[in-house]
Design a protein around this motif. Structure first.
Motif, PDB file in Angstrom:
ATOM      1  N   PHE A   1       2.275  -1.208 -20.119  1.00 12.30           N
ATOM      2  CA  PHE A   1       3.525  -0.476 -20.296  1.00 12.30           C
ATOM      3  C   PHE A   1       3.257   1.031 -20.302  1.00 12.30           C
ATOM      4  N   ILE A   2       2.203   1.455 -20.984  1.00 10.04           N
ATOM      5  CA  ILE A   2       1.876   2.883 -21.013  1.00 10.04           C
ATOM      6  C   ILE A   2       1.475   3.355 -19.616  1.00 10.04           C
ATOM      7  N   ASP A   3       0.753   2.533 -18.857  1.00  8.42           N
ATOM      8  CA  ASP A   3       0.437   2.891 -17.469  1.00  8.42           C
ATOM      9  C   ASP A   3       1.726   3.081 -16.665  1.00  8.42           C
ATOM     10  N   TYR A   4       2.666   2.157 -16.843  1.00  9.73           N
ATOM     11  CA  TYR A   4       3.968   2.251 -16.172  1.00  9.73           C
ATOM     12  C   TYR A   4       4.687   3.530 -16.599  1.00  9.73           C
ATOM     13  N   ALA A   5       4.692   3.821 -17.894  1.00  7.89           N
ATOM     14  CA  ALA A   5       5.379   5.007 -18.397  1.00  7.89           C
ATOM     15  C   ALA A   5       4.745   6.285 -17.844  1.00  7.89           C
ATOM     16  N   THR A   6       3.422   6.283 -17.699  1.00  4.86           N
ATOM     17  CA  THR A   6       2.738   7.441 -17.138  1.00  4.86           C
ATOM     18  C   THR A   6       3.177   7.653 -15.692  1.00  4.86           C
ATOM     19  N   ALA A   7       3.243   6.576 -14.912  1.00  5.96           N
ATOM     20  CA  ALA A   7       3.698   6.689 -13.523  1.00  5.96           C
ATOM     21  C   ALA A   7       5.153   7.142 -13.470  1.00  5.96           C
ATOM     22  N   LYS A   8       5.978   6.595 -14.334  1.00  3.26           N
ATOM     23  CA  LYS A   8       7.404   6.959 -14.368  1.00  3.26           C
ATOM     24  C   LYS A   8       7.560   8.435 -14.724  1.00  3.26           C
ATOM     25  N   LEU A   9       6.772   8.904 -15.682  1.00  2.13           N
ATOM     26  CA  LEU A   9       6.826  10.309 -16.076  1.00  2.13           C
ATOM     27  C   LEU A   9       6.451  11.200 -14.901  1.00  2.13           C
ATOM     28  N   GLY A  10       5.410  10.794 -14.168  1.00  2.00           N
ATOM     29  CA  GLY A  10       4.997  11.569 -13.011  1.00  2.00           C
ATOM     30  C   GLY A  10       6.040  11.600 -11.915  1.00  2.00           C
ATOM     31  N   MET A  11       6.846  10.556 -11.837  1.00  2.18           N
ATOM     32  CA  MET A  11       7.888  10.475 -10.813  1.00  2.18           C
ATOM     33  C   MET A  11       9.247  10.953 -11.326  1.00  2.18           C
ATOM     34  N   ALA A  12       9.282  11.543 -12.514  1.00  3.28           N
ATOM     35  CA  ALA A  12      10.553  11.887 -13.156  1.00  3.28           C
ATOM     36  C   ALA A  12      11.450  12.737 -12.268  1.00  3.28           C
ATOM     37  N   GLU A  13      10.877  13.739 -11.629  1.00  2.00           N
ATOM     38  CA  GLU A  13      11.678  14.618 -10.775  1.00  2.00           C
ATOM     39  C   GLU A  13      12.297  13.832  -9.620  1.00  2.00           C
TER      40      GLU A  13
ATOM     41  N   LYS B   1       0.841  -1.208   0.000  1.00  2.65           N
ATOM     42  CA  LYS B   1       0.000   0.000   0.000  1.00  2.65           C
ATOM     43  C   LYS B   1       0.872   1.254   0.000  1.00  2.65           C
ATOM     44  N   ILE B   2       1.961   1.219   0.754  1.00  2.23           N
ATOM     45  CA  ILE B   2       2.871   2.376   0.798  1.00  2.23           C
ATOM     46  C   ILE B   2       3.481   2.616  -0.573  1.00  2.23           C
ATOM     47  N   LEU B   3       3.938   1.564  -1.242  1.00  2.00           N
ATOM     48  CA  LEU B   3       4.572   1.731  -2.554  1.00  2.00           C
ATOM     49  C   LEU B   3       3.581   2.274  -3.581  1.00  2.00           C
ATOM     50  N   ALA B   4       2.354   1.753  -3.582  1.00  2.00           N
ATOM     51  CA  ALA B   4       1.339   2.252  -4.520  1.00  2.00           C
ATOM     52  C   ALA B   4       1.014   3.709  -4.214  1.00  2.00           C
ATOM     53  N   ALA B   5       0.880   4.042  -2.937  1.00  4.64           N
ATOM     54  CA  ALA B   5       0.583   5.425  -2.551  1.00  4.64           C
ATOM     55  C   ALA B   5       1.739   6.351  -2.917  1.00  4.64           C
ATOM     56  N   ALA B   6       2.966   5.887  -2.735  1.00  5.28           N
ATOM     57  CA  ALA B   6       4.134   6.716  -3.067  1.00  5.28           C
ATOM     58  C   ALA B   6       4.134   7.081  -4.541  1.00  5.28           C
ATOM     59  N   VAL B   7       3.824   6.122  -5.409  1.00  5.53           N
ATOM     60  CA  VAL B   7       3.771   6.421  -6.843  1.00  5.53           C
ATOM     61  C   VAL B   7       2.725   7.496  -7.104  1.00  5.53           C
ATOM     62  N   ARG B   8       1.535   7.333  -6.531  1.00  4.47           N
ATOM     63  CA  ARG B   8       0.468   8.320  -6.756  1.00  4.47           C
ATOM     64  C   ARG B   8       0.861   9.699  -6.228  1.00  4.47           C
ATOM     65  N   VAL B   9       1.391   9.745  -5.010  1.00  3.03           N
ATOM     66  CA  VAL B   9       1.695  11.030  -4.393  1.00  3.03           C
ATOM     67  C   VAL B   9       2.890  11.703  -5.074  1.00  3.03           C
ATOM     68  N   PHE B  10       3.955  10.955  -5.355  1.00  2.00           N
ATOM     69  CA  PHE B  10       5.092  11.563  -6.060  1.00  2.00           C
ATOM     70  C   PHE B  10       4.668  12.031  -7.447  1.00  2.00           C
ATOM     71  N   THR B  11       3.755  11.294  -8.094  1.00  2.00           N
ATOM     72  CA  THR B  11       3.270  11.686  -9.414  1.00  2.00           C
ATOM     73  C   THR B  11       2.502  13.003  -9.323  1.00  2.00           C
ATOM     74  N   GLU B  12       1.683  13.155  -8.294  1.00  2.00           N
ATOM     75  CA  GLU B  12       0.860  14.364  -8.151  1.00  2.00           C
ATOM     76  C   GLU B  12       1.622  15.544  -7.553  1.00  2.00           C
ATOM     77  N   GLU B  13       2.477  15.285  -6.552  1.00  5.50           N
ATOM     78  CA  GLU B  13       3.096  16.372  -5.800  1.00  5.50           C
ATOM     79  C   GLU B  13       4.571  16.578  -6.098  1.00  5.50           C
ATOM     80  N   GLY B  14       5.186  15.637  -6.808  1.00  6.55           N
ATOM     81  CA  GLY B  14       6.595  15.771  -7.131  1.00  6.55           C
ATOM     82  C   GLY B  14       7.493  15.422  -5.960  1.00  6.55           C
TER      83      GLY B  14
END
Length: 194
Positions: free
Chosen positions: A97-109, A19-32
């Motif tokens: 793969f596109i879902d993964y790429a979207t998450a990766k893009l959001g976490m780019a910073e 749950k922490i890992l999934a939340a981290a992806v969402r939050v880092f994607t939204e908040e940087g």
């Protein structure tokens, strides 16, 4: 103190970690990169102590979240092949793969900061994704062109991700995936009017 890497987690502890890992992806994607651990813990539905026990530093959390996304993408291959015909499994996986790429893009910073700190989370991901693609393409042999290699397919998917991985570009990404997968077929579809 982080957990002993050699000791398996209890089922509830593993659920919390997931749950922490999934939340981290969402939050880092939204908040940087400035996302607060408290926001991640709240999103995951766990206490901050649980988050810090699992990931004592921001770098460890970012790296684990990224590696988890890669593992989820690659680990989907056996289930897809078990439940779908190989060409459909390949099609379904490209959408993941596109879902993964979207998450990766959001976490780019966050990922850039991790690389700058001396850690390379991308080191193994390329090989893992290539292996997943190779499995899918091998299973689909006969229905897809034999002259296309997993590296070629990865390059095509990376190009789609580079140009169309933002959530608002999803329709374009889907069209480009369809175009790529149609071009991968062993026998091209007849053109209208021919």
């Amino acid at each position: 103190m982080s957990r002993d890497a050699g000791r398996p987690l209890r089922a509830d502890a593993q659920r919390n970690r997931d749950k922490i890992l999934a939340a981290a992806v969402r939050v880092f994607t939204e908040e940087g990169l400035d996302a607060h651990f408290e926001s991640i813990a709240k999103e995951a539905g766990v206490g901050t102590g649980t988050l810090y026990r699992n990931f004592p530093t921001r770098e460890l959390l970012i790296e684990a979240a990224y590696r988890n996304e890669v593992a989820r993408l690659c680990d989907a291959v056996p289930d897809l092949l078990a439940t779908l015909p190989p060409d459909e499994a390949l099609r379904a996986w490209t959408r993941r793969f596109i879902d993964y790429a979207t998450a990766k893009l959001g976490m780019a910073e966050a990922l850039r900061a991790l690389v700058a700190s001396g850690t390379n989370p991308h080191a193994e991901s390329h090989a893992m994704i290539q292996a997943a693609l190779a499995s899918l393409m091998e299973a689909a042999a006969g229905t897809i062109r034999s002259d296309i290699r997993p590296a070629d397919m990865f390059a095509a998917l990376a190009g789609i991700a580079l140009t169309s991985a933002r959530p608002e570009q999803r329709e374009q990404a889907e069209r480009l995936l369809d175009l790529t997968l149609d071009g991968l077929r062993a026998t091209p579809s007849p053109r209208p009017g021919s």
